[in-house]
Design a protein around this motif. Sequence first.
Motif, PDB file in Angstrom:
ATOM      1  N   CYS A   1      -3.176   7.269   0.033  1.00  0.00           N
ATOM      2  CA  CYS A   1      -1.730   7.377  -0.038  1.00  0.00           C
ATOM      3  C   CYS A   1      -1.200   8.711   0.455  1.00  0.00           C
ATOM      4  CB  CYS A   1      -1.344   7.238  -1.510  1.00  0.00           C
ATOM      5  SG  CYS A   1      -2.304   5.998  -2.398  1.00  0.00           S
ATOM      6  N   CYS A  50       2.311  -0.137   3.330  1.00  0.00           N
ATOM      7  CA  CYS A  50       1.285  -1.023   3.917  1.00  0.00           C
ATOM      8  C   CYS A  50       1.882  -2.190   4.681  1.00  0.00           C
ATOM      9  CB  CYS A  50       0.323  -1.501   2.846  1.00  0.00           C
ATOM     10  SG  CYS A  50      -0.958  -0.272   2.574  1.00  0.00           S
ATOM     11  N   CYS A  57       3.977  -0.195  -4.780  1.00  0.00           N
ATOM     12  CA  CYS A  57       4.341   1.080  -4.152  1.00  0.00           C
ATOM     13  C   CYS A  57       5.813   1.154  -3.766  1.00  0.00           C
ATOM     14  CB  CYS A  57       3.435   1.388  -2.961  1.00  0.00           C
ATOM     15  SG  CYS A  57       1.715   1.579  -3.442  1.00  0.00           S
ATOM     16  N   CYS A 110      -1.579   4.547   3.772  1.00  0.00           N
ATOM     17  CA  CYS A 110      -0.638   5.619   4.117  1.00  0.00           C
ATOM     18  C   CYS A 110      -1.356   6.812   4.729  1.00  0.00           C
ATOM     19  CB  CYS A 110       0.144   6.034   2.874  1.00  0.00           C
ATOM     20  SG  CYS A 110       1.309   4.743   2.366  1.00  0.00           S
ATOM     21  N   HIS A 160       3.740  -4.955   0.638  1.00  0.00           N
ATOM     22  CA  HIS A 160       2.349  -5.227   1.026  1.00  0.00           C
ATOM     23  C   HIS A 160       2.031  -6.582   1.611  1.00  0.00           C
ATOM     24  CE1 HIS A 160       1.744  -1.521  -1.142  1.00  0.00           C
ATOM     25  NE2 HIS A 160       0.592  -1.440  -0.502  1.00  0.00           N
ATOM     26  N   CYS A 216      -4.082  -1.146   3.149  1.00  0.00           N
ATOM     27  CA  CYS A 216      -5.122  -0.875   2.137  1.00  0.00           C
ATOM     28  C   CYS A 216      -6.032  -2.077   1.901  1.00  0.00           C
ATOM     29  CB  CYS A 216      -4.490  -0.429   0.837  1.00  0.00           C
ATOM     30  SG  CYS A 216      -4.027   1.289   0.921  1.00  0.00           S
TER      31      CYS A 216
END
Length: 637
Positions: free
Chosen positions: A444, A293, A331, A474, A259, A522
């Motif tokens: 997601c 992400c 994630c 996502c 991320h 995100c």
Amino acid sequence: RDIQDVSIDQGVQELLEKARREGVDTAFDRADQMSTCGFGSTGVCCRHCLEGPCRIAPNGKGPQRGICGADVHTIVARNFLSHLTEGAAGHAEHGREVALTLLEAAEGTAPYEIKDQGKLLKVAQDLKIDITNKEPKEIAKEVALKALEDFSKQKGIMNWVELRAHKDSLATWNELGVTPVNAHLEISKSVARSAMGCDADPLNLVLGGITMGLVDGYAGLHLSTDLQDILFGTPKAVKAQYAMGVLKEDMINIAVHGHVPMLSEKVVEWARKLNSEAKEVGAKGINIVGVCCTGNELLMRQGVSVASSFSSQELVIVSGVLEAMVVDIQCVMPGIQAVAECYHTDIITTLPYVKIPGASHIEFHPEDADEAAQAIVRKAIGNFTKRDPAKIAIPQETVEAYAGFSTEQVVEALALINQEDPLQPLIEAITSGKIRGVAAIVGCTNPKEKQDIGNVTVAKELLKNNVLVVATGCAAHSLAKHNLMNPQGLAYCGEELRQVLEGIGQAAGLPSLPPVLHMGSCVDNSRPADLLTAIANKLGLPIRSLPVVGSCPETHSPKALSIGTFFIAHGVDVHVGVSPQVSGSSVVTEMLCGDKVSEGVTAEKVFGGKLIYETDPVKGAQLLLERIDSKRAALGI
Ligand code: BF8
Ligand code: SF4
């Protein structure tokens, strides 16, 4: 499940088939083996102390209270709050890491530039920092310190709430006493109140959840986006490719996953600088591909192509051509290491608090970012000759996507139609009904679900009904892979929406805007929130009265729940297609999903927006359209 029931992405299907042939276990297979727990999935299992675990039996048949006396509503509300706290903490840590990097860049101890000085000045002025006669680095330092106050101040409200929140939303939060003071204080309080023997009032716990949504929204999303734009540049329109076909057989492939863009930006920079070393080992060069992400971040600012969303991350390795997967936070499935052990791929973890057994670890700190990024790229280069030719298979398909739609880029495109008043054409299209409403499709993919189908179906249903769709996370991967981010997707739009997209696109020298506008990762859910605030301010209306909705059809992450809560707190209805694990309590379900005529306090009564849980994506979209229409009717448009 058969491969066709796992994903509608052909490249994912091909790689899953290969994985199964080669005896490699993936999340899709593990999801099939995992039976659903009826207690956990309805939120009625409590593990908050060592008297338990306690489970409340459904339908009154069995224990109705935990050992401490907590009833099902307390237990469900507390579990929900714990999920939101986890989500908010992830995004707040992201924001804090970026703020520290900006501070170090400003002090000259970390090798990062300030790429968007215009945004730096704007944010500084909006934070009421005096910028007269100050160098950019001095101003950046003050902005970073203001950001860090949002993790330390003990009184007042968070600086980023003051900076970004719409005044009507803020008035509601202040009245309820849910406005956050600082992210760490609120997260700590939230963990404390969820413990055994503390907060037992379901309503109070759910209100605590609203605070977590706001911590996520301001210390996580807004703060991260603002500071990342300052450091790495505000995204502008770009074209890139999506899907597994972005892997290249004749190149060294490095997947960047996670991320926080501080690491991935440096990996891209050093991949370019070390290209000649790649040629020395027989490769044509270095190909960086994005996952999750991080993929979105690099796509938006660097035009880097994107291989995979969350649920198929292990399959990037199964291609047999991935030299390294470098990860930071969130994630990142622990399962990638076991998959990597079946191929020549190195998994490289980079943060001291995110490690995976068996993976290589090259620790990344902003101050020695260059050294770490070089070591990572060189490790990948060293792996190129270790490939097993018998295990190489790259799916062919790639799909072109237009991305880079920051709020600033959207406004810039609209200014080509109306220089004086850029938002006016959008507002006119909404009020005239050419655009029926605006939807953000976010969140997601989830290995339990058929990948992409929920995200794509909701988008197509809304586009067909002339709803302008923006996307992040996502969900944006799903929509891009299925042609909704290039002009081919116009075929799915209602006639009136298509005309609007073509009109704006042609003014910008493109055949059309894509049907879905990619707004980023995100944390960039701050961008649609900024757009809504700007529209609401222009119309002199609260956000709650706008015909706008959010949808999260395939979520797996508590982060998606806390982002959803942030939007609900603004009065935006949010659809989720996966159980938010609250159905065990009629009281909590009613608070979140109930309507105006429900007994008791509901999100809709207090904020003007609610949670809509619907697993069927067509029905989910229909419910969102109904909400859009009722908000239009209330506005008399
Ligand atoms: O923050 S969309 S699967 S990668 S949680 Fe994770 Fe969900 Fe993807 Fe990005 Ni967001
Ligand atoms: Fe059981 Fe109460 Fe402990 Fe939860 S907090 S495990 S309900 S005793």
